[in-house]
Design a protein around this motif. Structure first.
Motif: not given
Length: 143
Positions: A31-39, A48-53
């Motif tokens: 898993l990544k520490e940071c995901y970039l979500l955009e439409n 959206v910047i998502f930090f799951p870890l």
């Protein structure tokens, strides 16, 4: 880790609120520490910047690419969401030590993911420029 993002996406879809689609592959080996979500198809959808870890590599690194010495490993141990975490949402104040650890973790996450954060800022600026160019010019005296 992904449940809050899934719930947010589902809620926004049900309420017809613009929001990027949830496209994170949880099956990935790492898993990544940071995901970039955009439409890019929806001009109203946020980026959206998502930090799951948020406390993954921080445990072993005091700065991006700088490993902790054996004496510093304790500083990387932060209980973010355990039953005895000092960061529970019901807590209204933090000890000075807990606050300092949280600031260091936040600083690390920003530095460790600066490329994603800069990418998100660039996307936001481009989106704003596109929206501005699509708006009709304002006429003086009219709202």
């Amino acid at each position: 880790m992904f449940q809050p993002m899934k719930q947010t996406c589902k809620y926004c879809t049900e309420q017809n609120i613009p929001f990027p689609k949830y496209e994170v592959q949880e099956e990935d080996d790492k898993l990544k520490e940071c995901y970039l979500l955009e439409n890019s198809q929806e001009s109203d959808a946020p980026i959206v910047i998502f930090f799951p870890l948020i406390n993954d590599t921080f445990q072993k690194y005091k700065a991006p690419g700088v490993e902790r010495s054996p004496e510093e490993l304790e500083q990387g141990q932060i209980d973010i969401c355990g039953p005895k975490t000092p960061y529970a949402t019901k807590e209204l104040t933090y000890t000075e030590a807990a606050f300092d650890k949280l600031v260091k973790l936040s600083e690390y996450n920003i530095l460790n993911n600066k490329d994603k954060l800069l990418q998100a800022l660039r996307l936001a600026v481009e989106k704003k420029k596109r929206l501005k160019s699509q708006c009709p010019p304002k006429v003086p005296g009219h709202p």
